[in-house]
Design an enzyme around this catalytic site. Sequence first.
Site, PDB file in Angstrom:
ATOM      1  N   ASP A  67     -20.092 -93.090  45.038  1.00  0.00           N
ATOM      2  CA  ASP A  67     -21.127 -94.067  45.383  1.00  0.00           C
ATOM      3  C   ASP A  67     -22.515 -93.447  45.431  1.00  0.00           C
ATOM      4  OD1 ASP A  67     -20.601 -92.566  47.627  1.00  0.00           O
ATOM      5  OD2 ASP A  67     -19.769 -94.195  48.791  1.00  0.00           O
ATOM      6  N   ASN A 136     -15.255 -98.017  60.015  1.00  0.00           N
ATOM      7  CA  ASN A 136     -14.722 -99.383  59.856  1.00  0.00           C
ATOM      8  C   ASN A 136     -13.648 -99.447  58.769  1.00  0.00           C
ATOM      9  OD1 ASN A 136     -16.174 -99.103  57.545  1.00  0.00           O
ATOM     10  ND2 ASN A 136     -17.634-100.745  57.927  1.00  0.00           N
ATOM     11  N   HIS A 138     -13.944 -98.227  55.693  1.00  0.00           N
ATOM     12  CA  HIS A 138     -14.408 -98.342  54.307  1.00  0.00           C
ATOM     13  C   HIS A 138     -14.071 -97.095  53.503  1.00  0.00           C
ATOM     14  CE1 HIS A 138     -18.806 -96.761  55.134  1.00  0.00           C
ATOM     15  NE2 HIS A 138     -18.046 -95.778  54.711  1.00  0.00           N
ATOM     16  N   GLU A 143     -17.151-102.109  51.859  1.00  0.00           N
ATOM     17  CA  GLU A 143     -17.199-102.539  53.248  1.00  0.00           C
ATOM     18  C   GLU A 143     -16.146-103.614  53.523  1.00  0.00           C
ATOM     19  OE1 GLU A 143     -18.698-100.742  55.140  1.00  0.00           O
ATOM     20  OE2 GLU A 143     -20.835-100.508  54.769  1.00  0.00           O
TER      21      GLU A 143
HETATM   22  C1  GLP Z   1     -20.244 -92.845  53.907  1.00  0.00           C
HETATM   23  C2  GLP Z   1     -19.761 -92.751  52.446  1.00  0.00           C
HETATM   24  C3  GLP Z   1     -18.277 -92.613  52.354  1.00  0.00           C
HETATM   25  C4  GLP Z   1     -17.828 -91.633  53.419  1.00  0.00           C
HETATM   26  C5  GLP Z   1     -18.013 -92.247  54.767  1.00  0.00           C
HETATM   27  C6  GLP Z   1     -17.714 -91.307  55.915  1.00  0.00           C
HETATM   28  O1  GLP Z   1     -20.945 -93.983  54.212  1.00  0.00           O
HETATM   29  N1  GLP Z   1     -20.175 -93.776  51.582  1.00  0.00           N
HETATM   30  O2  GLP Z   1     -17.900 -92.214  51.052  1.00  0.00           O
HETATM   31  O3  GLP Z   1     -16.487 -91.332  53.255  1.00  0.00           O
HETATM   32  O4  GLP Z   1     -19.256 -92.857  54.916  1.00  0.00           O
HETATM   33  O5  GLP Z   1     -18.728 -90.390  56.125  1.00  0.00           O
HETATM   34  P1  GLP Z   1     -18.563 -89.084  56.987  1.00  0.00           P
HETATM   35  O6  GLP Z   1     -17.692 -88.176  56.197  1.00  0.00           O
HETATM   36  O7  GLP Z   1     -19.962 -88.536  57.137  1.00  0.00           O
HETATM   37  O8  GLP Z   1     -17.952 -89.483  58.268  1.00  0.00           O
END
Ligand code: GLP
Length: 246
Positions: A67, A136, A138, A143
């Site tokens: 992403d 959440n 995702h 989302e």
């Molecule tokens: C972000 C990314 C995800 C990631 C998630 C968790 O928003 N788009 O790909 O896995 O949130 O992030 P973190 O690893 O910093 O907890």
Amino acid sequence: MRIIRVDNYDEMSKKAADLVASQMILKHNSVLGLATGDTPIGMYKELIKLYNEKKIDFSDVRSFNLDEYYGISKENNQSYYYYMMNNLFNHVNMRKENINILDGKTDNVALECLNYEKRIKEVGGIDIQVLGIGVNGHIGFNEPNVNFESETHLVDLDQKTIESNSRFFKSIEEVPKSALSMGIKTIMQSKVIVLLANGEAKAEAIAKTVNGKICPEVQASILQLHNNVNIIVDKAAAKLLKSSDK
Ligand code: GLP
């Protein structure tokens, strides 16, 4: 689903790097699906270490990132492009033309997304997809309530995600409100999936992913239907799993 329980973040990072490295050893031109966020940083460090020890070679490897924030340029130090260069690509022998990251500044979202899907198909699909997970549930930036049939698309970010990601920005107002993301259908077509989670904040999302009802409210729950998912969890993230979960 295969649940791999580890003691801590370092162990999670090492195991994840070993899985990615073994894929690269088996196929020199592997197609990697890569994730951003705090979670995979340790895995990238381990991969750089394995590269410096000459155990793995990135010269023929192709990559696709999950992403990118919409409206943010590559040069912006909050872009996922910037993150990937900084945390991995600048330190290994990956060829620039083999790196695929969605363009957050595209003026044609539909075409950008369509071309991304096309490029993934042209290289024969993703061999191993690394995923983090949002609080959440995702995956990528899919989302709650995004259609499971979605391919690469533009998504509005959930308030929870905006709040959680505001830690990387000067203020919450600076967090982009939308992003380009591989869709659930794209992710589900990957041959192998490695989902990483550490810390108590992820425990609920992990429990729902593993034992919950498969529903669009918890996007990661769809992974129950994939036939090669490895979930690497530290003790805190595994807190709400049953001891019988394997
Ligand atoms: C972000 C990314 C995800 C990631 C998630 C968790 O928003 N788009 O790909 O896995 O949130 O992030 P973190 O690893 O910093 O907890």
